[in-house]
Design an enzyme around this catalytic site. Sequence first.
Site, PDB file in Angstrom:
ATOM      1  N   LYS A  13     101.588 -22.516 -43.858  1.00 50.53           N
ATOM      2  CA  LYS A  13     101.412 -21.317 -44.683  1.00 50.53           C
ATOM      3  C   LYS A  13     101.316 -20.034 -43.849  1.00 50.53           C
ATOM      4  O   LYS A  13     101.966 -19.034 -44.173  1.00 50.53           O
ATOM      5  CB  LYS A  13     100.146 -21.513 -45.525  1.00 50.53           C
ATOM      6  CG  LYS A  13      99.806 -20.369 -46.439  1.00 50.53           C
ATOM      7  CD  LYS A  13      98.755 -20.827 -47.442  1.00 50.53           C
ATOM      8  CE  LYS A  13      97.453 -21.291 -46.786  1.00 50.53           C
ATOM      9  NZ  LYS A  13      96.582 -20.194 -46.378  1.00 50.53           N
ATOM     10  N   ARG A  88      91.476 -19.264 -54.265  1.00 53.72           N
ATOM     11  CA  ARG A  88      91.484 -20.704 -54.055  1.00 53.72           C
ATOM     12  C   ARG A  88      91.144 -21.449 -55.346  1.00 53.72           C
ATOM     13  O   ARG A  88      91.497 -22.610 -55.505  1.00 53.72           O
ATOM     14  CB  ARG A  88      90.426 -21.100 -53.025  1.00 53.72           C
ATOM     15  CG  ARG A  88      90.891 -21.013 -51.616  1.00 53.72           C
ATOM     16  CD  ARG A  88      89.746 -21.428 -50.690  1.00 53.72           C
ATOM     17  NE  ARG A  88      89.790 -20.663 -49.459  1.00 53.72           N
ATOM     18  CZ  ARG A  88      90.436 -21.041 -48.373  1.00 53.72           C
ATOM     19  NH1 ARG A  88      91.063 -22.182 -48.327  1.00 53.72           N
ATOM     20  NH2 ARG A  88      90.437 -20.285 -47.309  1.00 53.72           N
ATOM     21  N   ARG A 127      96.995 -32.061 -34.374  1.00 52.16           N
ATOM     22  CA  ARG A 127      96.772 -30.679 -33.955  1.00 52.16           C
ATOM     23  C   ARG A 127      95.817 -30.577 -32.765  1.00 52.16           C
ATOM     24  O   ARG A 127      94.731 -31.141 -32.768  1.00 52.16           O
ATOM     25  CB  ARG A 127      96.139 -29.921 -35.126  1.00 52.16           C
ATOM     26  CG  ARG A 127      96.872 -28.677 -35.519  1.00 52.16           C
ATOM     27  CD  ARG A 127      96.443 -28.297 -36.900  1.00 52.16           C
ATOM     28  NE  ARG A 127      95.203 -27.536 -36.836  1.00 52.16           N
ATOM     29  CZ  ARG A 127      95.159 -26.212 -37.034  1.00 52.16           C
ATOM     30  NH1 ARG A 127      96.238 -25.545 -37.319  1.00 52.16           N
ATOM     31  NH2 ARG A 127      94.019 -25.585 -36.965  1.00 52.16           N
ATOM     32  N   ARG A 160      89.855 -29.758 -32.973  1.00 50.89           N
ATOM     33  CA  ARG A 160      88.710 -29.252 -33.724  1.00 50.89           C
ATOM     34  C   ARG A 160      88.096 -30.391 -34.510  1.00 50.89           C
ATOM     35  O   ARG A 160      88.815 -31.244 -35.030  1.00 50.89           O
ATOM     36  CB  ARG A 160      89.152 -28.149 -34.684  1.00 50.89           C
ATOM     37  CG  ARG A 160      89.380 -26.855 -33.995  1.00 50.89           C
ATOM     38  CD  ARG A 160      89.781 -25.747 -34.923  1.00 50.89           C
ATOM     39  NE  ARG A 160      89.760 -26.118 -36.343  1.00 50.89           N
ATOM     40  CZ  ARG A 160      90.045 -25.265 -37.312  1.00 50.89           C
ATOM     41  NH1 ARG A 160      90.376 -24.040 -37.018  1.00 50.89           N
ATOM     42  NH2 ARG A 160      90.023 -25.629 -38.566  1.00 50.89           N
ATOM     43  N   ARG A 171      88.718 -32.165 -46.474  1.00 48.20           N
ATOM     44  CA  ARG A 171      89.326 -30.845 -46.681  1.00 48.20           C
ATOM     45  C   ARG A 171      90.520 -30.957 -47.618  1.00 48.20           C
ATOM     46  O   ARG A 171      90.722 -30.114 -48.480  1.00 48.20           O
ATOM     47  CB  ARG A 171      89.795 -30.261 -45.336  1.00 48.20           C
ATOM     48  CG  ARG A 171      88.705 -29.588 -44.548  1.00 48.20           C
ATOM     49  CD  ARG A 171      89.107 -29.469 -43.106  1.00 48.20           C
ATOM     50  NE  ARG A 171      90.052 -28.386 -42.867  1.00 48.20           N
ATOM     51  CZ  ARG A 171      90.832 -28.300 -41.780  1.00 48.20           C
ATOM     52  NH1 ARG A 171      90.790 -29.249 -40.869  1.00 48.20           N
ATOM     53  NH2 ARG A 171      91.625 -27.282 -41.611  1.00 48.20           N
TER      54      ARG A 171
END
Length: 216
Positions: A13, A88, A127, A160, A171
Amino acid sequence: MDIILIGAQGSGKGTQADTLSQALGIAHVASGDLFRKAFDEKTELGLKAKAYIDRGELVPDELTVAMVLSRLGEPDCKQGVLLDGFPRTIAQAQALDNGLQGSGRQIDVAIYLKVPREELLKRLSGRYICRAYQHVYNINTRPPKVPGVCDIDGSELYQRSDDVGEAVERRLDIFFNETIQLLDYYSRQHKLVEVNGDQSIDAVQKDLLNKIQNRG
Ligand SMILES: [Zn+2]
């Protein structure tokens, strides 16, 4: 033209928002940047929002909307804005619509950058971020030249904690639960456009522009 870009973490995004806003000549307003800027400049709204965050509470939707509206009043947003990361929830979307009405603007199109959950999981769990400047790598799709080391500054790469295991699943659960309602909200207003985010960055960008320019 005022646009909302909806997509999960790992959907690409942010990258698409940057390129798209440049192509359309409108401002890219990411909710994270909006808060950071308001905190740094110690604006009245920024201080109010910070007080909630410092108390460990959620910033009320009306306050966030007020911050968005104030940002929309700045010169670089005159031609339009691409909102990234807000709204959101359906409550936020309603609050935003109400707020925009007062300023004579409206959301013209809501784009959903659709990426299957399995693909998001793969992208997020691969990631890695560098310690020095948070440059982003992905062991599956964009590996560094030397494993564990940033190509640009040589600092160590790490994952992370919210990109690992159950945290990622949680999430994504939150995202999908909230987003389905949001998609429904914009769909009922005939403003929803879906773009397949599970293809190359360039192909996604092309689809985005096509669908925005040729809509209804
Ligand atoms: Zn780096």
